[in-house]
Design an enzyme around this catalytic site. Structure first.
Site, PDB file in Angstrom:
ATOM      1  N   LYS A   1       0.853  -1.188   0.000  1.00  0.00           N
ATOM      2  CA  LYS A   1       0.000   0.000   0.000  1.00  0.00           C
ATOM      3  C   LYS A   1       0.892   1.243   0.000  1.00  0.00           C
ATOM      4  CE  LYS A   1      -1.661  -1.595   3.764  1.00  0.00           C
ATOM      5  NZ  LYS A   1      -2.377  -1.907   5.008  1.00  0.00           N
TER       6      LYS A   1
ATOM      7  N   THR B   1      -7.661   9.458   8.509  1.00  0.00           N
ATOM      8  CA  THR B   1      -7.438   8.186   7.833  1.00  0.00           C
ATOM      9  C   THR B   1      -7.230   7.050   8.823  1.00  0.00           C
ATOM     10  OG1 THR B   1      -5.068   8.703   7.685  1.00  0.00           O
ATOM     11  CG2 THR B   1      -6.441   9.278   5.785  1.00  0.00           C
TER      12      THR B   1
ATOM     13  N   GLY C   1      -7.549   3.791  10.647  1.00  0.00           N
ATOM     14  CA  GLY C   1      -8.187   2.518  10.320  1.00  0.00           C
ATOM     15  C   GLY C   1      -8.152   2.126   8.861  1.00  0.00           C
ATOM     16  N   THR C   2      -7.366   2.821   8.044  1.00  0.00           N
ATOM     17  CA  THR C   2      -7.359   2.512   6.612  1.00  0.00           C
ATOM     18  C   THR C   2      -6.861   1.089   6.327  1.00  0.00           C
ATOM     19  OG1 THR C   2      -5.215   3.632   6.477  1.00  0.00           O
ATOM     20  CG2 THR C   2      -7.155   4.881   5.779  1.00  0.00           C
ATOM     21  N   GLY C   3      -5.780   0.684   6.991  1.00  0.00           N
ATOM     22  CA  GLY C   3      -5.224  -0.641   6.743  1.00  0.00           C
ATOM     23  C   GLY C   3      -6.173  -1.757   7.143  1.00  0.00           C
ATOM     24  N   CYS C   4      -6.782  -1.599   8.309  1.00  0.00           N
ATOM     25  CA  CYS C   4      -7.753  -2.592   8.788  1.00  0.00           C
ATOM     26  C   CYS C   4      -8.926  -2.691   7.821  1.00  0.00           C
ATOM     27  CB  CYS C   4      -8.276  -2.203  10.166  1.00  0.00           C
ATOM     28  SG  CYS C   4      -7.001  -1.887  11.413  1.00  0.00           S
TER      29      CYS C   4
END
Length: 265
Positions: free
Chosen positions: A173, A209, A211-214
């Site tokens: 990412k 942003t 919590g984007t990865g989760c």
């Protein structure tokens, strides 16, 4: 309805971790179940405290849900230490689970460390070989490859390095990289060991942003559970996340989370 399992930490602020995963799974119309690895005292300002559960407590939760529910996919988030990672890997093999999405959570958006350094080796040796896909951000990818954060490296070369750890796919990412900021594009790179595929989206200028990865990994797992091939699963997950960022709203005094339910009327 397909069932998806998340194995991750709890975010008391509701923006990341288990809470983000369940919200994401729900709007993707799959049934989300959870195994909690740690409890954080957390809000939009940061992480104030972390209580990691014992590997035994994690094992008990896993045995409970896996003895009863048939899952079409699962994802991992914050696993905290080597003992928990090893326990998760053992259960995945014992129950022959498929469509594993590993989000190798190391540091929160706020900068708080969420993984003991010794656990990086365990990730690579025990869990990655079981994964359908791993989804590190650029910083995490460099750590996994043994590179300094300041080290410049071609993304394709970096993805090839991470493939050596045994997953079927690697998704790096790039949304946090300064290069993407300058180009006004958030570019993610998917690699299957033979072909590279880039996923581009508008770079949205915001600090909200959390919590984007989760959210992205939970969306990918949900899409895989519904039978999508990997490219489509990633593409649709990225589209969903981009709109969740675009439609953010203010939750607290710090960095607010993405809007997981932006597409609900």
């Amino acid at each position: 309805m397909k069932k998806v399992l998340t194995i991750a930490g709890s975010d008391s602020g509701g923006g990341a971790g288990i809470q983000a995963d369940i919200k994401t799974m729900t709007v993707h119309q799959v049934y989300g179940a959870s195994v909690i690895t740690a409890v954080t005292a957390q809000n939009t300002l940061g992480v104030q405290d972390v209580k990691t559960l014992s590997a035994r407590a994690v094992s008990s939760q896993l045995e409970s849900v896996l003895n009863d529910i048939e899952f079409s996919a699962l994802k991992t988030g914050m696993l905290a230490n080597s003992e928990i990672i090893e326990e998760v890997a053992l259960k995945i093999k014992k129950y022959s689970l498929s469509n594993l999405v590993v989000d190798p959570v190391m540091v929160a958006t706020s900068g708080d460390l969420l993984l003991k350094k010794a656990a990086v080796k365990t990730y690579k040796e025990k869990l990655f070989p079981l994964a359908e896909i791993i989804t590190p951000n650029l910083h995490e990818a460099k750590v996994l490859a043994g590179l300094e954060a300041e080290k410049s490296i071609d993304l394709e070369q970096l993805a090839a390095e991470l493939m050596k750890f045994g997953s079927n796919y690697v998704l790096i990412k790039g949304g946090h990289s300064s290069q993407n900021n300058q180009s006004r594009k958030a570019v993610d790179l998917l690699y299957d060991g033979s072909y590279f595929r880039k996923f581009e989206a508008e770079y949205i200028e915001t600090n909200n942003t959390h919590g984007t990865g989760c959210t992205l990994s939970a969306a990918i797992a949900s899409n895989l559970a519904k039978g999508m091939e990997m490219g489509k699963a990633v593409a649709e997950a990225k589209d969903y996340l981009t709109e969740a960022i675009r439609n953010h709203f203010i939750v607290g005094q710090g960095n607010s989370p993405v809007n997981h339910v932006w597409n609900l009327k």
